[in-house]
Design a protein around this motif. Structure first.
Motif, PDB file in Angstrom:
ATOM      1  N   UNK A  30       0.865  -1.169   0.000  1.00 35.65           N
ATOM      2  CA  UNK A  30       0.000   0.000   0.000  1.00 35.65           C
ATOM      3  C   UNK A  30       0.904   1.221   0.000  1.00 35.65           C
ATOM      4  N   UNK A  31       0.765   2.081  -0.989  1.00 38.54           N
ATOM      5  CA  UNK A  31       1.582   3.280  -1.093  1.00 38.54           C
ATOM      6  C   UNK A  31       0.656   4.486  -1.027  1.00 38.54           C
ATOM      7  N   UNK A  32       0.979   5.402  -0.108  1.00 40.58           N
ATOM      8  CA  UNK A  32       0.147   6.578   0.098  1.00 40.58           C
ATOM      9  C   UNK A  32       1.041   7.812   0.106  1.00 40.58           C
ATOM     10  N   UNK A  33       0.711   8.776  -0.724  1.00 39.58           N
ATOM     11  CA  UNK A  33       1.371  10.079  -0.674  1.00 39.58           C
ATOM     12  C   UNK A  33       0.613  10.895   0.366  1.00 39.58           C
ATOM     13  N   UNK A  34       1.335  11.417   1.357  1.00 39.74           N
ATOM     14  CA  UNK A  34       0.744  12.242   2.399  1.00 39.74           C
ATOM     15  C   UNK A  34       1.435  13.597   2.291  1.00 39.74           C
ATOM     16  N   UNK A  35       0.679  14.611   1.885  1.00 37.89           N
ATOM     17  CA  UNK A  35       1.309  15.877   1.529  1.00 37.89           C
ATOM     18  C   UNK A  35       0.478  17.085   1.937  1.00 37.89           C
ATOM     19  N   UNK A  36       1.172  18.155   2.257  1.00 37.08           N
ATOM     20  CA  UNK A  36       0.511  19.441   2.477  1.00 37.08           C
ATOM     21  C   UNK A  36       0.151  20.089   1.148  1.00 37.08           C
ATOM     22  N   UNK A  37       0.669  19.532   0.053  1.00 37.50           N
ATOM     23  CA  UNK A  37       0.328  20.025  -1.276  1.00 37.50           C
ATOM     24  C   UNK A  37      -1.150  19.810  -1.559  1.00 37.50           C
TER      25      UNK A  37
ATOM     26  N   UNK B 148      -3.301  19.253  -8.061  1.00 34.66           N
ATOM     27  CA  UNK B 148      -2.222  18.714  -8.896  1.00 34.66           C
ATOM     28  C   UNK B 148      -1.740  17.350  -8.428  1.00 34.66           C
ATOM     29  N   UNK B 149      -1.923  17.039  -7.145  1.00 42.64           N
ATOM     30  CA  UNK B 149      -1.457  15.740  -6.659  1.00 42.64           C
ATOM     31  C   UNK B 149      -2.378  14.590  -7.046  1.00 42.64           C
ATOM     32  N   UNK B 150      -3.673  14.812  -7.057  1.00 39.78           N
ATOM     33  CA  UNK B 150      -4.611  13.721  -7.366  1.00 39.78           C
ATOM     34  C   UNK B 150      -4.380  13.124  -8.759  1.00 39.78           C
ATOM     35  N   UNK B 151      -4.227  13.933  -9.805  1.00 38.68           N
ATOM     36  CA  UNK B 151      -3.975  13.316 -11.120  1.00 38.68           C
ATOM     37  C   UNK B 151      -2.645  12.562 -11.162  1.00 38.68           C
ATOM     38  N   UNK B 152      -1.616  13.111 -10.516  1.00 43.13           N
ATOM     39  CA  UNK B 152      -0.311  12.448 -10.515  1.00 43.13           C
ATOM     40  C   UNK B 152      -0.403  11.119  -9.762  1.00 43.13           C
ATOM     41  N   UNK B 153      -1.021  11.122  -8.579  1.00 44.37           N
ATOM     42  CA  UNK B 153      -1.141   9.892  -7.795  1.00 44.37           C
ATOM     43  C   UNK B 153      -1.960   8.846  -8.534  1.00 44.37           C
ATOM     44  N   UNK B 154      -3.027   9.272  -9.178  1.00 39.90           N
ATOM     45  CA  UNK B 154      -3.842   8.320  -9.953  1.00 39.90           C
ATOM     46  C   UNK B 154      -3.006   7.691 -11.069  1.00 39.90           C
ATOM     47  N   UNK B 155      -2.188   8.494 -11.731  1.00 40.63           N
ATOM     48  CA  UNK B 155      -1.344   7.975 -12.813  1.00 40.63           C
ATOM     49  C   UNK B 155      -0.286   7.013 -12.277  1.00 40.63           C
ATOM     50  N   UNK B 156       0.145   7.214 -11.040  1.00 42.67           N
ATOM     51  CA  UNK B 156       1.153   6.354 -10.429  1.00 42.67           C
ATOM     52  C   UNK B 156       0.547   5.135  -9.758  1.00 42.67           C
ATOM     53  N   UNK B 157      -0.774   5.118  -9.603  1.00 47.40           N
ATOM     54  CA  UNK B 157      -1.433   3.999  -8.931  1.00 47.40           C
ATOM     55  C   UNK B 157      -1.221   4.001  -7.432  1.00 47.40           C
ATOM     56  N   UNK B 158      -1.120   5.192  -6.835  1.00 41.42           N
ATOM     57  CA  UNK B 158      -0.933   5.296  -5.392  1.00 41.42           C
ATOM     58  C   UNK B 158      -2.076   6.099  -4.779  1.00 41.42           C
ATOM     59  N   UNK B 159      -2.265   5.915  -3.488  1.00 45.88           N
ATOM     60  CA  UNK B 159      -3.321   6.616  -2.767  1.00 45.88           C
ATOM     61  C   UNK B 159      -2.818   7.982  -2.312  1.00 45.88           C
ATOM     62  N   UNK B 160      -3.750   8.845  -1.892  1.00 44.80           N
ATOM     63  CA  UNK B 160      -3.391  10.225  -1.565  1.00 44.80           C
ATOM     64  C   UNK B 160      -4.159  10.729  -0.357  1.00 44.80           C
ATOM     65  N   UNK B 161      -3.421  11.344   0.554  1.00 43.80           N
ATOM     66  CA  UNK B 161      -3.975  12.142   1.645  1.00 43.80           C
ATOM     67  C   UNK B 161      -3.277  13.496   1.537  1.00 43.80           C
TER      68      UNK B 161
END
Length: 124
Positions: free
Chosen positions: A25-32, A36-49
């Protein structure tokens, strides 16, 4: 699409690929922002907070929707979204003082590209 690949650390991207290949399970956790992060994370196949902007209709207000995802809020969101005791090993990568609480959740802590797992956490 154009900017993020130029600012991401190559070693972090290699590790991301290793974890994805392992089925972790890979999750990007960012103050960003999700803009702009949601499309990048979707393209990478990772989750986002991350931080999100408030909208009224089709316009953004310029205010955060909820708390900014920084500092203690990063750790709070991870604990709210995931049962951490269900993971055998947690890795966290961080590069600013806003990541200290997030790093505290992990078994393997990488701070500014260096493994600090056996060291005290950095201070602000």
């Amino acid at each position: 699409q154009d900017t993020l690949p130029n600012v991401l650390r190559p070693e972090a991207m290699r590790q991301l690929q290793i974890h994805r290949d392992a089925g972790d399970t890979v999750v990007v956790v960012s103050a960003g922002l999700d803009l702009y992060l949601a499309p990048w994370c979707a393209a990478q196949g990772v989750q986002l907070l991350c931080s999100r902007l408030e909208r009224r209709g089709r316009r953004f207000t310029g205010r955060y929707l909820g708390e900014q995802c920084a500092g203690a809020e990063k750790a709070r969101r991870v604990r709210a979204a995931y049962a951490l005791d269900q993971f055998a090993h947690i890795h966290a990568w961080g590069d600013t003082h806003e990541d200290i609480e997030l790093l505290a959740l992990a078994h393997t802590r990488i701070y500014r590209g260096r493994d600090i797992s056996d060291e005290p956490l950095p201070t602000r």
